[in-house]
Each structure stands twice: as C-alpha cells, then as structure tokens.
Write a protein that holds these residues in place. Structure first.
Motif, short mmCIF file in Angstrom:
data_model
loop_
_atom_site.label_atom_id
_atom_site.label_comp_id
_atom_site.label_asym_id
_atom_site.label_seq_id
_atom_site.Cartn_x
_atom_site.Cartn_y
_atom_site.Cartn_z
N GLN A 96 0.83 -1.21 0.00
CA GLN A 96 0.00 0.00 0.00
C GLN A 96 0.86 1.26 0.00
N GLN A 97 1.99 1.21 0.69
CA GLN A 97 2.91 2.35 0.66
C GLN A 97 3.36 2.63 -0.77
N HIS A 100 0.25 4.05 -2.78
CA HIS A 100 -0.59 4.77 -1.81
C HIS A 100 -1.72 5.58 -2.45
N HIS A 101 -1.50 6.13 -3.64
CA HIS A 101 -2.59 6.87 -4.30
C HIS A 101 -3.71 5.91 -4.71
N ARG A 104 -5.59 4.57 -1.59
CA ARG A 104 -6.55 5.53 -1.02
C ARG A 104 -7.84 5.54 -1.82
N TYR A 165 -3.97 4.05 4.89
CA TYR A 165 -4.00 4.31 3.45
C TYR A 165 -5.40 4.66 2.94
N PRO A 168 -5.22 8.86 4.71
CA PRO A 168 -3.88 9.45 4.88
C PRO A 168 -3.91 10.93 5.25
N PRO A 179 2.02 8.21 5.81
CA PRO A 179 1.98 6.77 5.52
C PRO A 179 2.74 6.34 4.28
N HIS A 180 3.02 7.27 3.37
CA HIS A 180 3.75 6.89 2.16
C HIS A 180 5.26 6.83 2.38
#
Length: 217
Positions: A96-97, A100-101, A104, A165, A168, A179-180
């Motif tokens: 997810q990192q 991340h976009h 989300r 995520y 954020p 979180p990223h």
C-alpha cells in the motif's frame, strides 16, 4: 514494458490522480486523456469506457493485495502461522505504501454500494477472508494464537493495515505522520507486532498467569 503497456500505465496513473482529487463522478474521460497526454480514443481502445477503467484499477489493486495473502497461506506448509501472519502485515503495508494513491482511492470506493463493489466482495474479499481464517485457525490449532474469534481477529487486522491508506490526510493533518514514507511503515509495523504479541500470541500467557498468581497471593 512495451509502448502499449506504457500508455496504459500513463492512463491509469492519470485516472488515479484525478479520481483522488475530483472523485470518480467528477472526473471525465477527456480530463484523464489530457492528464495522460493521450487521445480519448486510446482510452476507449484499452478500457472501453470510464467504468472499464475503474474496474481495471480495482482489479489491479486487489490482485496484488490477495497475492500476498495467498502466498502466506501457501507458506503454512513450511513455516509457522505466526511467521505467515507477520509476513502479511509487512508485505501489505509495503504494498500500500508503494501504491498509496491507488490504495486511497480503492479503499474509499469500496465503501460505496455498487454492482462492482458487490462483485469484488464475492470474489476478492471472500478469498481474503478464506486465507486469513485458514492462517488464524492454524495458529489456534498449534496453540500459537489464543482461541479467539477468527472473524473478529481478521476484521481488526484488516482495519490496522488499511486505515493509514484509506485516511492518509487525517493522519497527516492530525498526527503529522506520512503513511507513504518508509519511516512510518517501519514504526507502524513495530507497533502492530507489539499489538499481536499482547493480544493474539500465546507466548506471554504463562508470564501473565504467573503475574496474576503473585498478585492473588
């Protein structure tokens, strides 16, 4: 990656960026094409329409997400349930990192009641439940995990993994954490591991009983 795949990637990245800012309904195919620097006809060629593009994004995310769970499930043959579970924690956070976009947008989109979301529930989410339940049950059978509800443990772990995520902006604005960033993931993993040790793992049960006995006598 060939030219066609590069073009698809540009469209997907542009769509994720715009969907996060304007929402799915507020984003047009024309604006996606402009952001990606491609012709509208190319989007129709690769995805059919905006709904097809949405489905591509959702499937791409959950294919990667569930692959991590399935690999951990397969590893039960050779490693402990505890190792499998923490592998899931580490890999899903990093997945997810890295995305991340997309994470989300997807986490926000699955809160809506739609035909697509219901289809995802019946496929990817049910597979996720199956893999998690199998790992937790194996841990209970081997007495590595406490005998707690598999469903509630799965819900709690999923919430811990996805919340940073899905929200954020809340974490950035309220806690000034990001979180990223790798630092966040490293520290968050340490806290989840501590939570698992205190709440789920049986390794401290003997120590806790001893402390209770001392307190009673």
């Amino acid at each position: 990656m060939d030219k066609g795949e590069k073009t698809k990637r540009k469209v997907i990245d542009a769509a994720v960026s715009l969907f996060n800012v304007k929402g799915y309904s507020g984003t047009s195919i024309r604006s996606i094409a402009d952001r990606a620097g491609v012709n509208v006809a190319l989007i129709s060629y690769y995805f059919g329409n905006k709904q097809g593009l949405l489905e591509e994004l959702m499937v791409e995310f959950f294919e990667g997400y569930n692959k991590i769970l399935e690999e951990a499930y397969q590893d039960l043959k050779s490693v402990s349930p505890k190792t499998c579970l923490f592998s899931i924690v580490e890999k899903i956070l990093k997945y997810q990192q890295h995305n991340h976009h997309l994470a989300r947008f997807v986490h926000r989109e699955v809160t809506l009641d739609s035909t697509l979301v219901r289809e995802l529930m019946m496929t990817y989410f049910m597979k996720e439940k199956h893999f998690m339940k199998a790992i937790i049950e194996a841990g209970i059978d081997k007495e590595e995990f406490r005998n707690l509800s598999c469903d509630f443990i799965s819900i709690q772990i999923r919430a811990l993994l996805t919340m940073p995520y899905s929200q954020p902006q809340y974490i950035r604005e309220v806690y000034h954490l990001y979180p990223h960033e790798s630092y966040f993931v490293q520290q968050y993993m340490k806290h989840i591991k501590k939570w698992l040790q205190e709440f789920l793992y049986t390794e401290n049960d003997g120590k806790i009983k001893k402390q209770l006995n001392i307190a009673l006598y």
